[in-house]
Design a protein around this motif. Structure first.
Motif, PDB file in Angstrom:
ATOM      1  N   ILE A   1      -6.869  -9.184  -9.568  1.00 55.24           N
ATOM      2  CA  ILE A   1      -7.640  -8.287 -10.444  1.00 55.24           C
ATOM      3  C   ILE A   1      -6.954  -8.310 -11.804  1.00 55.24           C
ATOM      4  CG2 ILE A   1      -8.405  -5.914 -10.889  1.00 55.24           C
ATOM      5  CD1 ILE A   1      -8.273  -5.425  -7.856  1.00 55.24           C
ATOM      6  N   ILE A   2      -7.728  -8.579 -12.857  1.00 57.28           N
ATOM      7  CA  ILE A   2      -7.185  -8.540 -14.219  1.00 57.28           C
ATOM      8  C   ILE A   2      -7.709  -7.278 -14.894  1.00 57.28           C
ATOM      9  CG2 ILE A   2      -7.152  -9.660 -16.472  1.00 57.28           C
ATOM     10  CD1 ILE A   2      -7.350 -12.339 -15.073  1.00 57.28           C
ATOM     11  N   CYS A   3      -6.803  -6.464 -15.388  1.00 57.18           N
ATOM     12  CA  CYS A   3      -7.188  -5.201 -16.024  1.00 57.18           C
ATOM     13  C   CYS A   3      -6.661  -5.154 -17.449  1.00 57.18           C
ATOM     14  CB  CYS A   3      -6.641  -4.025 -15.216  1.00 57.18           C
ATOM     15  SG  CYS A   3      -6.938  -2.428 -15.978  1.00 57.18           S
ATOM     16  N   PHE A   4      -7.562  -4.934 -18.414  1.00 59.85           N
ATOM     17  CA  PHE A   4      -7.175  -4.747 -19.806  1.00 59.85           C
ATOM     18  C   PHE A   4      -6.919  -3.264 -20.038  1.00 59.85           C
ATOM     19  CE2 PHE A   4      -9.509  -8.684 -19.776  1.00 59.85           C
ATOM     20  CZ  PHE A   4      -8.797  -9.501 -20.644  1.00 59.85           C
ATOM     21  N   THR A   5      -5.774  -2.942 -20.625  1.00 62.12           N
ATOM     22  CA  THR A   5      -5.413  -1.537 -20.808  1.00 62.12           C
ATOM     23  C   THR A   5      -4.529  -1.397 -22.041  1.00 62.12           C
ATOM     24  OG1 THR A   5      -4.336   0.367 -19.725  1.00 62.12           O
ATOM     25  CG2 THR A   5      -3.415  -1.804 -19.273  1.00 62.12           C
ATOM     26  N   SER A   6      -4.530  -0.219 -22.624  1.00 63.02           N
ATOM     27  CA  SER A   6      -3.622   0.028 -23.746  1.00 63.02           C
ATOM     28  C   SER A   6      -2.522   1.012 -23.355  1.00 63.02           C
ATOM     29  CB  SER A   6      -4.394   0.556 -24.964  1.00 63.02           C
ATOM     30  OG  SER A   6      -5.159   1.694 -24.618  1.00 63.02           O
ATOM     31  N   SER A   7      -2.883   2.013 -22.548  1.00 68.16           N
ATOM     32  CA  SER A   7      -1.891   3.000 -22.116  1.00 68.16           C
ATOM     33  C   SER A   7      -1.292   2.660 -20.760  1.00 68.16           C
ATOM     34  CB  SER A   7      -2.533   4.381 -22.033  1.00 68.16           C
ATOM     35  OG  SER A   7      -3.510   4.410 -20.995  1.00 68.16           O
ATOM     36  N   GLY A   8      -1.962   1.779 -20.002  1.00 62.63           N
ATOM     37  CA  GLY A   8      -1.509   1.451 -18.656  1.00 62.63           C
ATOM     38  C   GLY A   8      -2.149   2.306 -17.590  1.00 62.63           C
ATOM     39  N   ARG A   9      -2.927   3.329 -18.003  1.00 64.56           N
ATOM     40  CA  ARG A   9      -3.486   4.267 -17.026  1.00 64.56           C
ATOM     41  C   ARG A   9      -4.525   3.605 -16.118  1.00 64.56           C
ATOM     42  NH1 ARG A   9      -7.473   8.698 -17.402  1.00 64.56           N
ATOM     43  NH2 ARG A   9      -7.068  10.056 -15.615  1.00 64.56           N
ATOM     44  N   ALA A  10      -5.388   2.766 -16.694  1.00 68.28           N
ATOM     45  CA  ALA A  10      -6.430   2.117 -15.891  1.00 68.28           C
ATOM     46  C   ALA A  10      -5.809   1.239 -14.808  1.00 68.28           C
ATOM     47  CB  ALA A  10      -7.343   1.289 -16.796  1.00 68.28           C
ATOM     48  N   ALA A  11      -4.773   0.504 -15.171  1.00 67.49           N
ATOM     49  CA  ALA A  11      -4.103  -0.368 -14.196  1.00 67.49           C
ATOM     50  C   ALA A  11      -3.430   0.446 -13.104  1.00 67.49           C
ATOM     51  CB  ALA A  11      -3.082  -1.255 -14.904  1.00 67.49           C
ATOM     52  N   ARG A  12      -2.834   1.590 -13.467  1.00 66.08           N
ATOM     53  CA  ARG A  12      -2.186   2.450 -12.459  1.00 66.08           C
ATOM     54  C   ARG A  12      -3.224   3.020 -11.489  1.00 66.08           C
ATOM     55  NH1 ARG A  12       0.758   4.231 -16.956  1.00 66.08           N
ATOM     56  NH2 ARG A  12      -0.423   6.180 -17.049  1.00 66.08           N
ATOM     57  N   LEU A  13      -4.401   3.355 -12.011  1.00 66.70           N
ATOM     58  CA  LEU A  13      -5.464   3.878 -11.138  1.00 66.70           C
ATOM     59  C   LEU A  13      -5.942   2.809 -10.163  1.00 66.70           C
ATOM     60  CD1 LEU A  13      -7.707   6.130 -13.423  1.00 66.70           C
ATOM     61  CD2 LEU A  13      -6.350   6.837 -11.459  1.00 66.70           C
ATOM     62  N   ILE A  14      -6.046   1.570 -10.634  1.00 68.00           N
ATOM     63  CA  ILE A  14      -6.433   0.478  -9.741  1.00 68.00           C
ATOM     64  C   ILE A  14      -5.390   0.333  -8.630  1.00 68.00           C
ATOM     65  CG2 ILE A  14      -6.645  -2.043  -9.591  1.00 68.00           C
ATOM     66  CD1 ILE A  14      -8.009  -1.973 -12.328  1.00 68.00           C
ATOM     67  N   SER A  15      -4.119   0.391  -8.998  1.00 66.99           N
ATOM     68  CA  SER A  15      -3.047   0.263  -8.017  1.00 66.99           C
ATOM     69  C   SER A  15      -3.090   1.384  -6.988  1.00 66.99           C
ATOM     70  CB  SER A  15      -1.692   0.258  -8.734  1.00 66.99           C
ATOM     71  OG  SER A  15      -0.640   0.226  -7.810  1.00 66.99           O
ATOM     72  N   LYS A  16      -3.558   2.544  -7.401  1.00 67.40           N
ATOM     73  CA  LYS A  16      -3.629   3.689  -6.485  1.00 67.40           C
ATOM     74  C   LYS A  16      -4.472   3.388  -5.253  1.00 67.40           C
ATOM     75  CE  LYS A  16      -6.271   7.388  -7.239  1.00 67.40           C
ATOM     76  NZ  LYS A  16      -6.761   8.645  -7.832  1.00 67.40           N
ATOM     77  N   TYR A  17      -5.475   2.524  -5.413  1.00 68.18           N
ATOM     78  CA  TYR A  17      -6.367   2.188  -4.306  1.00 68.18           C
ATOM     79  C   TYR A  17      -5.827   1.056  -3.437  1.00 68.18           C
ATOM     80  CZ  TYR A  17      -9.764   5.390  -6.240  1.00 68.18           C
ATOM     81  OH  TYR A  17     -10.393   6.530  -6.691  1.00 68.18           O
ATOM     82  N   ARG A  18      -4.595   0.636  -3.696  1.00 71.22           N
ATOM     83  CA  ARG A  18      -3.855  -0.323  -2.882  1.00 71.22           C
ATOM     84  C   ARG A  18      -4.628  -1.614  -2.596  1.00 71.22           C
ATOM     85  NH1 ARG A  18      -0.702   3.008  -4.164  1.00 71.22           N
ATOM     86  NH2 ARG A  18       0.955   3.937  -2.919  1.00 71.22           N
ATOM     87  N   PRO A  19      -5.040  -2.349  -3.644  1.00 69.06           N
ATOM     88  CA  PRO A  19      -5.696  -3.629  -3.377  1.00 69.06           C
ATOM     89  C   PRO A  19      -4.725  -4.595  -2.708  1.00 69.06           C
ATOM     90  CG  PRO A  19      -5.156  -3.427  -5.709  1.00 69.06           C
ATOM     91  CD  PRO A  19      -4.881  -2.093  -5.090  1.00 69.06           C
ATOM     92  N   SER A  20      -5.250  -5.460  -1.860  1.00 69.40           N
ATOM     93  CA  SER A  20      -4.397  -6.415  -1.145  1.00 69.40           C
ATOM     94  C   SER A  20      -3.997  -7.589  -2.023  1.00 69.40           C
ATOM     95  CB  SER A  20      -5.113  -6.924   0.108  1.00 69.40           C
ATOM     96  OG  SER A  20      -6.375  -7.464  -0.237  1.00 69.40           O
ATOM     97  N   MET A  21      -4.642  -7.710  -3.193  1.00 66.81           N
ATOM     98  CA  MET A  21      -4.310  -8.786  -4.132  1.00 66.81           C
ATOM     99  C   MET A  21      -3.541  -8.221  -5.330  1.00 66.81           C
ATOM    100  SD  MET A  21      -7.382  -7.353  -4.422  1.00 66.81           S
ATOM    101  CE  MET A  21      -8.308  -8.326  -3.254  1.00 66.81           C
ATOM    102  N   PRO A  22      -2.766  -9.054  -6.046  1.00 66.61           N
ATOM    103  CA  PRO A  22      -2.016  -8.547  -7.208  1.00 66.61           C
ATOM    104  C   PRO A  22      -2.939  -8.118  -8.338  1.00 66.61           C
ATOM    105  CG  PRO A  22      -1.801 -10.934  -7.032  1.00 66.61           C
ATOM    106  CD  PRO A  22      -2.503 -10.487  -5.794  1.00 66.61           C
ATOM    107  N   VAL A  23      -2.426  -7.221  -9.175  1.00 68.18           N
ATOM    108  CA  VAL A  23      -3.163  -6.740 -10.347  1.00 68.18           C
ATOM    109  C   VAL A  23      -2.415  -7.192 -11.594  1.00 68.18           C
ATOM    110  CG1 VAL A  23      -4.042  -4.718 -11.578  1.00 68.18           C
ATOM    111  CG2 VAL A  23      -3.973  -4.718  -9.068  1.00 68.18           C
TER     112      VAL A  23
END
Length: 357
Positions: free
Chosen positions: A243-265
């Motif tokens: 999963i590729i996530c564009f972010t400026s504060s890092g919050r969107a990427a942290r939220l994605i990680s919260k859902y524990r995807p099995s693939m790297p972000v």
């Protein structure tokens, strides 16, 4: 980050003799440090083990995690307690080599302080001069452990803002998870030690975790929460490699990680230009570094000169740079599917890309 040792029990093998333990044999665990380790006697660094265990209790001894196929770790079953000594039946043949081995008693309370005097000494002499960002508090079992550690740090001026990450390593800590979470700045789940205290399948079932997290968040979701959960769901459904996530504060990427995807972000941090009226500067490096602490996130600081998408044949986009980075890192291959989460104007978009040769 400074990782404390905490109340870790150890077998002490001063002479570093190779110890051969045979299945169905017996071995004695003793707190008498002066004795030499042998195949029938293992000196340990804790005098209270005999009071903590009962016949039938399970004890693990080894370098780290027992997988069932290796011969460098051993399971023991307590058969009887004799004074300060604990007599055990050896459950598998193993060879122990080295000066120290971890000793772990399954689901048993160990009456030792979480932050030891040795840990405090290292924090004073090494942690404070180096102004550590995080303290990893090993074997956290109660919220009070975090409070005591924070009180200790507050007395060391340079560490008053150091964040405390509680390391959950046994069932006792897991049972007090909510109270620990309320006190700590973050949680580290030590799956190696938890896998000894619990059946391994109880330590991370990612698909089940995703469903439970969605249910816990509830509805209506916030806009960003909805985008993050949708990105993970899409990645699971199409078996995306990343999963590729564009972010400026890092919050969107942290939220994605919260859902524990099995693939790297791959968290692509877009620098922002700011000024204090005297000079201009870019932000983003700090946010990228901090995201290293989050599970499954791999930060990449974007070049502010690159647009998010290509607008011409000669224009190299941030997305292309991110894909190239993923290929170079070995997480993206030809014909893989990639889920991209980014903001376009006032809208947030989740899209699926299928790569060509």
């Amino acid at each position: 980050m400074l990782d404390t040792v905490g109340p870790e029990l150890q077998v002490v093998n001063k002479s570093e003799t190779t110890l051969s333990l045979e299945e169905n044999g017996t071995v004695v665990l003793t707190p008498h440090h002066g004795q030499e380790a042998s195949s029938s006697l293992l000196p340990i660094n804790f005098s209270g083990l005999a009071k903590a265990v009962t016949p039938g209790a399970t004890i693990f001894v080894g370098q780290y995690l027992f997988t069932g196929s290796e011969t460098t770790s051993v399971w023991l079953e307590v058969s009887e307690v004799k004074g300060d000594d604990v007599v055990c039946i050896i459950k598998n043949t193993a060879t122990l080599a080295g000066s120290l081995f971890t000793l772990h008693c399954s689901q048993i309370h160990i009456d030792l302080p979480t932050l030891s005097d040795e840990d405090k000494d290292v924090i004073r002499k090494w942690g404070a001069p180096n102004k550590i960002d995080f303290l990893s508090l090993s074997y956290t079992r109660h919220a009070e452990d975090v409070r005591q550690a924070r009180e200790f740090l507050s007395k060391l001026g340079d560490l008053s803002q150091t964040q405390i990450f509680a390391k959950i390593e046994n069932v006792e800590g897991l049972n007090h998870f909510d109270e620990i979470l309320a006190e700590a700045d973050g949680i580290i789940l030590s799956r190696g030690n938890l896998g000894i205290d619990l059946p391994p399948e109880k330590v991370f079932n990612q698909d089940l975790y995703y469903k439970r997290t969605v249910k816990y968040v509830g509805e209506p979701m916030t806009h960003l929460e909805s985008i993050a959960s949708s990105a993970v769901r899409a990645a699971i459904k199409v078996k995306a490699s990343v999963i590729i996530c564009f972010t400026s504060s890092g919050r969107a990427a942290r939220l994605i990680s919260k859902y524990r995807p099995s693939m790297p972000v791959l968290s692509v941090v877009i620098p922002r230009l700011k000024t204090n009226q005297l000079r201009w500067s870019f932000t983003g490096a700090f946010e990228a570094r901090q995201s290293l602490i989050v599970r499954g996130l791999f930060p990449m600081l974007a070049d502010p000169r690159h647009p998010a998408e290509s607008t011409s044949a000669t224009n190299e986009s941030v997305l292309k740079v991110a894909l190239d980075h993923g290929k170079a890192s070995g997480v993206i291959k030809s014909h893989d599917r990639v889920v991209v989460c980014q903001k376009m104007g006032d809208s947030s978009v989740v899209k699926i890309i299928e790569l060509e040769d």
